[in-house]
Design a protein around this motif. Structure first.
Motif, PDB file in Angstrom:
ATOM      1  N   ASN A  87       0.826  -1.211   0.000  1.00 24.09           N
ATOM      2  CA  ASN A  87       0.000   0.000   0.000  1.00 24.09           C
ATOM      3  C   ASN A  87       0.859   1.259   0.000  1.00 24.09           C
ATOM      4  O   ASN A  87       0.361   2.354   0.268  1.00 24.09           O
ATOM      5  CB  ASN A  87      -0.931   0.017   1.211  1.00 24.09           C
ATOM      6  CG  ASN A  87      -0.175  -0.074   2.535  1.00 24.09           C
ATOM      7  OD1 ASN A  87       0.930  -0.604   2.586  1.00 24.09           O
ATOM      8  ND2 ASN A  87      -0.769   0.444   3.599  1.00 24.09           N
ATOM      9  N   ARG A 106       0.076  -6.728  -0.400  1.00 24.19           N
ATOM     10  CA  ARG A 106      -1.159  -7.058  -1.099  1.00 24.19           C
ATOM     11  C   ARG A 106      -1.209  -8.559  -1.392  1.00 24.19           C
ATOM     12  O   ARG A 106      -0.189  -9.210  -1.518  1.00 24.19           O
ATOM     13  CB  ARG A 106      -1.277  -6.266  -2.403  1.00 24.19           C
ATOM     14  CG  ARG A 106      -1.431  -4.761  -2.171  1.00 24.19           C
ATOM     15  CD  ARG A 106      -1.787  -4.019  -3.442  1.00 24.19           C
ATOM     16  NE  ARG A 106      -1.884  -2.592  -3.202  1.00 24.19           N
ATOM     17  CZ  ARG A 106      -2.961  -1.983  -2.715  1.00 24.19           C
ATOM     18  NH1 ARG A 106      -4.051  -2.696  -2.419  1.00 24.19           N
ATOM     19  NH2 ARG A 106      -2.970  -0.676  -2.523  1.00 24.19           N
ATOM     20  N   GLN A 107      -2.392  -9.074  -1.509  1.00 22.98           N
ATOM     21  CA  GLN A 107      -2.586 -10.509  -1.697  1.00 22.98           C
ATOM     22  C   GLN A 107      -2.031 -10.987  -3.040  1.00 22.98           C
ATOM     23  O   GLN A 107      -1.908 -10.216  -3.998  1.00 22.98           O
ATOM     24  CB  GLN A 107      -4.088 -10.827  -1.612  1.00 22.98           C
ATOM     25  CG  GLN A 107      -4.428 -12.312  -1.577  1.00 22.98           C
ATOM     26  CD  GLN A 107      -3.804 -13.031  -0.392  1.00 22.98           C
ATOM     27  OE1 GLN A 107      -2.590 -13.235  -0.354  1.00 22.98           O
ATOM     28  NE2 GLN A 107      -4.639 -13.426   0.560  1.00 22.98           N
ATOM     29  N   LYS A 114      -5.746  -5.705  -5.746  1.00 20.42           N
ATOM     30  CA  LYS A 114      -5.699  -6.796  -4.783  1.00 20.42           C
ATOM     31  C   LYS A 114      -5.849  -6.256  -3.353  1.00 20.42           C
ATOM     32  O   LYS A 114      -5.379  -5.164  -3.025  1.00 20.42           O
ATOM     33  CB  LYS A 114      -4.386  -7.561  -4.904  1.00 20.42           C
ATOM     34  CG  LYS A 114      -4.244  -8.311  -6.223  1.00 20.42           C
ATOM     35  CD  LYS A 114      -5.311  -9.391  -6.350  1.00 20.42           C
ATOM     36  CE  LYS A 114      -5.071 -10.274  -7.567  1.00 20.42           C
ATOM     37  NZ  LYS A 114      -5.194  -9.566  -8.836  1.00 20.42           N
ATOM     38  N   LEU A 115      -6.500  -7.041  -2.526  1.00 21.82           N
ATOM     39  CA  LEU A 115      -6.745  -6.643  -1.146  1.00 21.82           C
ATOM     40  C   LEU A 115      -5.448  -6.586  -0.347  1.00 21.82           C
ATOM     41  O   LEU A 115      -4.504  -7.342  -0.593  1.00 21.82           O
ATOM     42  CB  LEU A 115      -7.697  -7.635  -0.481  1.00 21.82           C
ATOM     43  CG  LEU A 115      -9.120  -7.720  -1.052  1.00 21.82           C
ATOM     44  CD1 LEU A 115      -9.886  -8.834  -0.353  1.00 21.82           C
ATOM     45  CD2 LEU A 115      -9.837  -6.378  -0.907  1.00 21.82           C
ATOM     46  N   THR A 117      -3.312  -7.285   3.006  1.00 23.73           N
ATOM     47  CA  THR A 117      -3.287  -8.310   4.045  1.00 23.73           C
ATOM     48  C   THR A 117      -2.674  -7.713   5.309  1.00 23.73           C
ATOM     49  O   THR A 117      -2.261  -6.551   5.329  1.00 23.73           O
ATOM     50  CB  THR A 117      -2.442  -9.515   3.608  1.00 23.73           C
ATOM     51  OG1 THR A 117      -1.054  -9.124   3.589  1.00 23.73           O
ATOM     52  CG2 THR A 117      -2.844 -10.004   2.227  1.00 23.73           C
TER      53      THR A 117
END
Length: 303
Positions: A87, A106-107, A114-115, A117
């Protein structure tokens, strides 16, 4: 202890570490699986969790990418920037370890969609502590820092389970291998940048004595995979490593197409180490089709 510093102690059914090392040093031994950047299908690539999942999936080796921070720390990241996988944004060489610790991974293989983590960027030393006496490691992108990285392996007791690799000239490799105390493992890389080495493999192997050779080839008729070159390498008790993650690394015979047919083709060429983005699928293929004895190996517990 880090929140994402997972454990692999005494997991039932996992290939024993001693068996992995013994197989690696036996050029006629079973085919070995190398997980590319860890098992990123279950956790962010190059994360501690991805490494953990690779061990659970019975990988024999895990390929990791190393970068150096502004304050001299070594961390795992494929790219020179953190943009794709975190991020944050910026070049790792211009950031401190403390600054990197503030970021979250990120995943999977990252990207802005992408989400995020809860996982953070691990240091090389944390990784080596995690994998000690569990799985072998292939160091990528770090030949230039070999002198600084070797003491980390000494300190963590992981010299003999870690492969350095490069496309360097034999004199440079020989100097490093014979200058340090405990002789490190070495895998030479043949690709389009050093095709001349393929014609010199007999002399090269006698001088450098690599334990393995990784070949990246875009064409089936590449001189890098000429039968006489592969035969020479094998005659020096070297394992042959092929990357099957995408087509340009293996003349179009990657796991993006008919994975099993392409793996079979590489085995027929004489490759005995396969790097993959799908450890579980390759393991099942080798178990069920090529090497039923692998099931017996996996019953060995962690030594």
């Amino acid at each position: 202890m880090r929140d994402d510093f997972l454990t692999t102690e005494h997991e039932p059914g996992r290939t024993g570490y001693n068996e992995i090392v013994s197989s690696f040093h036996n050029p006629d031994g079973r085919v070995m699986i190398a997980a590319h950047r860890g098992d990123w299908r279950h956790a962010p690539e190059n994360s501690l969790a991805a490494i953990q999942y690779s061990i659970v999936a019975h990988a024999d080796l895990i390929e990791i990418d190393v970068q150096q921070t502004r304050d001299g720390a070594f961390v795992l990241m494929h790219d020179e920037t953190v943009d794709r996988m975190t991020n944050g944004s910026g070049t790792i060489a211009e950031m401190t370890l403390a600054e990197l610790r503030e970021l979250r991974l990120r995943q999977y293989q990252g990207g802005s969609a992408k989400l995020l983590t809860n996982y953070t960027i691990p240091t090389l030393e944390e990784v080596m502590i995690l994998v000690r006496n569990k799985v072998m490691i292939n160091l990528d992108k770090c030949w230039a820092w070999r002198e600084e990285i070797y003491p980390i392996l000494e300190r963590t007791g992981t010299v003999q389970q870690t492969l350095f690799k490069s496309t360097a000239e034999p004199e440079e490799i020989h100097r490093f291998i014979h200058r340090v105390g405990e002789k490190p493992l070495y895998m030479h890389v043949l690709d389009s940048t050093n095709e001349q080495h393929a014609a010199q493999m007999d002399d090269f192997c006698r001088y450098v004595k690599p334990q393995a050779v990784e070949i990246c080839f875009e064409r089936e008729d590449s001189p890098l995979v000429a039968p006489e070159v592969l035969r020479t390498i094998r005659q020096h008790n070297c394992r042959l490593w092929v990357n099957t993650m995408w087509d340009s690394l293996c003349a179009g015979q990657s796991e993006l197409g008919d994975a099993e047919a392409n793996w079979q083709a590489h085995l027929q060429q004489g490759f005995t180490m396969i790097q993959t983005d799908d450890t579980e699928k390759l393991r099942r293929y080798l178990d069920e089709v090529e090497q039923p004895e692998r099931a017996a190996h996996r019953s060995v517990k962690v030594e």
